[in-house]
Write a protein that holds these residues in place. Structure first.
Motif, short mmCIF file in Angstrom:
data_model
loop_
_atom_site.label_atom_id
_atom_site.label_comp_id
_atom_site.label_asym_id
_atom_site.label_seq_id
_atom_site.Cartn_x
_atom_site.Cartn_y
_atom_site.Cartn_z
N GLN A 48 -32.08 6.98 45.52
CA GLN A 48 -31.62 6.15 44.40
C GLN A 48 -31.55 6.97 43.11
O GLN A 48 -30.65 6.80 42.29
N LYS A 49 -32.50 7.89 42.97
CA LYS A 49 -32.56 8.72 41.77
C LYS A 49 -31.34 9.64 41.69
O LYS A 49 -30.75 9.81 40.62
N ASP A 56 -24.68 7.43 36.49
CA ASP A 56 -25.14 6.92 35.21
C ASP A 56 -25.44 5.42 35.26
O ASP A 56 -25.01 4.64 34.42
N SER A 58 -28.90 2.83 35.99
CA SER A 58 -30.35 2.99 36.03
C SER A 58 -30.88 2.77 37.45
O SER A 58 -30.30 2.04 38.24
N ILE A 59 -32.00 3.43 37.73
CA ILE A 59 -32.60 3.33 39.07
C ILE A 59 -32.99 1.88 39.35
O ILE A 59 -32.83 1.39 40.46
N ALA A 60 -33.50 1.19 38.33
CA ALA A 60 -33.91 -0.20 38.53
C ALA A 60 -32.72 -1.06 38.95
O ALA A 60 -32.84 -1.94 39.80
N ARG A 61 -31.56 -0.80 38.36
CA ARG A 61 -30.36 -1.57 38.71
C ARG A 61 -29.94 -1.27 40.15
O ARG A 61 -29.59 -2.17 40.91
N ASN A 63 -31.84 -0.22 42.56
CA ASN A 63 -32.80 -0.84 43.47
C ASN A 63 -32.55 -2.35 43.58
O ASN A 63 -32.74 -2.94 44.64
N GLY A 64 -32.12 -2.94 42.47
CA GLY A 64 -31.77 -4.36 42.49
C GLY A 64 -30.68 -4.64 43.51
O GLY A 64 -30.77 -5.60 44.29
N THR A 67 -31.99 -3.96 47.17
CA THR A 67 -32.89 -4.97 47.73
C THR A 67 -32.25 -6.35 47.79
O THR A 67 -32.81 -7.26 48.38
N PHE A 68 -31.09 -6.50 47.18
CA PHE A 68 -30.42 -7.80 47.23
C PHE A 68 -29.70 -7.98 48.58
O PHE A 68 -29.77 -9.03 49.19
#
Lengths: 160, 586
Positions: A48-49, A56, A58-61, A63-64, A67-68
């Motif tokens: 993901q990184k 460009d 974010s990693i959190a996005r 991962n969202g 995981t969805f």
């Protein structure tokens, strides 16, 4: 624990090559994630990184999104993916028993991967084969008119 | 030219601009539609469904935050149907919320609690244990902040605030359905997720789900430790906002009461971080002059804001040589408290407990940096936010509004106007210019540099000083920082001196400042009102240039020697490290 992810330089290079292509088009994230899932068998944080830096986002996005959708996974899946249909028709015809049998014999909970890395057990919604209920699939193969008795045999065949 | 439309809300006919939402139209006539996820300009996703209204002729209820007004629209905001719908939605949210309001950081600023009160929610679902509560996830290993899913209502305000204000997107939704949580990817530890601790998420959160690391107990314990002398320092911006916690209007200066409250708490010695803000200007000013005259790395970047320092170390480490080696005022004060001041007090540094009150959550982590201490003790032992100070004052029952103002005395408490404006975006730059221009020109120079003031994201100015054109810039907020670097790289413009702050508006809008509700964030220009307090202090102060502060002259004479001396390097300067994040091994 379970299967191992192998992030080799070759695989990473392949991912970069794919992203290079998708970056030219609008909305590169989804096709990139599909490719990553195919290349690595899962999309863990280090992958993901790489994608985050390159696209460009974010990693959190990322991962969202990972995981969805059920198709993507963060943890590696086993060599064989056993999916038992819990759709209405299959359920009525006893597929829960089949799922429980797999869970018992493979010693894994639903959604987990066996310690030897050979099996991931999943429960799935209707796969559109209600006429053959109860059904389960192993990788791309559909097992029709399933029964608890079939479970041991299938596992043995796949272990060979 | 806005077009106007005529609509009827709760029987009142009004004319409003056609781009208004129903919520905004209702607000304009004083009808307050309930809302939880709506944060104007930041998060307008209509996902909480508490702002629903009835639009005549339309099926069901509409979210007023996202439905635009149209000509002839007839709206009702408070029917029985709406009341029941909103109450039910609140019941569902309450059913999954962990109530520990007495110890919650948002004890008096919880928008969720306000709504539960407004609708007299019974909380039947959780009382009757009608369904399984979701799994509680705690992300609490960071030195600065924590994330607590048991208080999260999944409104997404923090997600949007992080994306839009810090430009980073550290937080997002993961998983789905009842397993949904907000956090870094895989709920990864916040300290390793690329977060700069600006705290914009905290200011956006309607509950206490994301908050500073709560450390008021540590102060209460220290105050009862008879072997310790407690020395507290207070940052410039705290006095400009603390009053809000006690019912004062936004933009009220409560400096005197703030010091009186610290005294009432039992703090032994009070100093002012403003003093070390002046000291920072002397050190940073000389560092800048040295860089200009001796071919050092330019542009020089300010280093007072730990949120900004985090940003640079994480995202632009190649610019670390540009960063001033000066510690922030907090850490300079800490170093002096444990050396110079300890000696003055006749105390062993290990018997001094140094507390700082900051408008900032990043300061908590800054104080814990291993280089911020010596001989086995830390320069700053505890950092409390403005909010935490307010809570402890309230918990102790100290009648803040009735306190007689006092001023701290002593060597580390006097300050100039230049120091007071440190808390506003542009303030550090202006303070530095007041001193640097005077040293370089060798004569008296103007006091005010108004070009660097204000709330524009990136401010630029050029000053002709001692024969050279000095290009300065002022940047605040993570999103603007990203934009500035992009711009600087593409234009190739040579800057000499750039002020950066991690928070938009500067420290006055820091992540540790009193929470302003979503409704009041719309209503008031919080950053401008709080900044005004600092500029007023500046205006009314006898000395307005850092180098004119008599106490500054004294500390150099008595202790430090000269600016950039060996001693000041040892105590007042530091170094930085490149940092990575999401360092996950497989």
């Amino acid at each position: 624990m379970g299967a191992k992810v192998n992030i080799t330089d070759e695989k990473v290079d392949e991912l970069y090559a794919v992203m290079e292509k998708y970056k030219q088009e609008p909305g590169p994230l989804m096709p990139t994630l599909h490719a990553a899932q195919r290349i690595f068998g899962c999309i863990p944080l280090p992958v993901q990184k790489i994608i985050a830096n390159e696209l460009d986002v974010s990693i959190a996005r990322i991962n969202g999104v990972v995981t969805f959708y059920g198709h993507f996974s963060v943890e590696p899946k086993g060599e064989n993916i056993v999916s038992v249909c819990l759709g209405t028709a299959c359920y009525v015809k006893g597929s829960q028993g089949i799922l429980d049998a797999f869970s018992h014999d493979l010693k894994v909970e639903v959604g987990e991967t066996s310690e030897d890395g050979l099996f991931t057990l999943e429960a799935t919604r209707c796969i559109g084969a209600c006429g053959l209920a109860p059904v389960f699939t192993v990788n791309d193969e559909v097992y029709a008119n399933g029964s608890v008795q079939m479970v041991k045999k299938v596992i043995q065949t796949l272990k060979k | 030219m806005a077009e106007y439309v005529n609509i009827t809300i709760d029987g009142r006919q009004i004319s409003v601009p056609s781009d208004y939402t129903i919520m905004k139209a209702a607000d304009s006539i004083g009808i307050s539609v309930p809302r939880l996820c709506f944060l104007e300009g930041i998060h307008e996703e209509s996902n909480c469904r508490l702002c629903v209204v009835k639009v005549e002729g339309q099926k069901g209820l509409k979210t007023s935050c996202s439905t635009k007004v149209t000509e002839g629209m007839v709206v009702q905001t408070d029917t029985k149907e709406i009341y029941e719908a909103v109450s039910f939605n609140l019941e569902l949210l309450a059913g999954n919320h962990k109530f520990e309001c007495w110890k919650c950081s948002r004890e008096n600023s919880c928008e969720f609690l306000d709504l539960l009160r407004r609708f007299n929610v019974d909380n039947d679902f959780s009382n009757a244990k009608l369904f399984d509560q979701k799994e509680i996830k705690m992300n609490d290993t960071s030195e600065a902040m924590m994330l607590d899913s048991s208080k999260c209502v999944l409104c997404g305000r923090c997600v949007s605030a992080c994306e839009k204000l810090s430009g980073l997107g550290i937080l997002n939704f993961s998983n789905r359905g009842s397993n949904t949580y907000i956090g870094p990817a895989q709920f990864h530890n916040l300290e390793d997720a690329g977060c700069i601790y600006c705290g914009k998420c905290i200011q956006a959160c309607p509950t206490g789900a994301i908050r500073e690391k709560d450390e008021i107990k540590l102060l209460e314990r220290a105050l009862r430790d008879t072997s310790k002398t407690i020395v507290a320092q207070v940052a410039p911006s705290v006095r400009a906002a603390l009053g809000e916690e006690f019912g004062y209007k936004i933009g009220t200066n409560v400096e005197g009461q703030m010091f009186a409250a610290l005294k009432a708490l039992g703090i032994h010695e009070i100093i002012d971080t403003n003093f070390t803000a002046d000291l920072t200007i002397i050190e940073e000013g000389h560092e800048f002059i040295n860089r200009v005259q001796n071919g050092g790395v330019l542009p020089m970047f300010t280093s007072c804001s730990p949120g900004w320092v985090n940003y640079l170390e994480l995202y632009y480490p190649e610019y670390i040589p540009n960063l001033s080696s000066c510690k922030s005022p907090q850490q300079m004060a800490g170093a002096l408290i444990k050396t110079y001041y300890a000696k003055k007090l006749g105390k062993d540094p290990k018997d001094i407990y140094s507390v700082s009150i900051m408008p900032c959550v990043a300061k908590k982590a800054e104080a814990k940096r291993p280089e911020m201490g010596r001989d086995g003790y830390m320069d700053v032992d505890l950092v409390l936010t403005t909010r935490e100070l307010a809570r402890i004052i309230r918990h102790r029952g100290i009648p803040f509004r009735d306190l007689d103002p006092i001023r701290p005395f002593g060597d580390l408490a006097s300050y100039t106007g230049a120091a007071s404006i440190f808390g506003a975006s542009g303030g550090v730059m202006e303070a530095a210019l007041r001193t640097v221009t005077e040293i370089l020109e060798g004569k008296s120079t103007p006091v005010e540099f108004t070009e660097v003031r204000g709330l524009q994201d990136i401010k630029e100015a050029t000053y002709h000083v001692a024969g050279i054109d000095v290009n300065v810039a002022v940047v605040h907020g993570g999103a603007a920082i990203k934009g500035f670097f992009k711009m600087m790289k593409s234009t190739g413009k040579q800057y000499h001196f750039v002020e950066f702050m991690g928070c938009t508006g500067g420290c006055i809008n820091g992540g540790g400042q009193p929470i302003v509700s979503a409704v009041n964030q719309e209503k008031y220009d919080v950053r401008a009102l709080r900044s005004k307090v600092l500029y007023n202090i500046d205006h009314n102060t006898e000395f307005r240039k850092s180098h004119e502060n008599p106490a500054i002259k004294m500390i150099y004479d008595e202790f430090l020697g000269s600016p950039s001396s060996h001693k000041s390097h040892e105590l007042l300067h530091t170094h930085y490290n490149k940092r990575s994040f999401y360092d996950v091994k497989i």
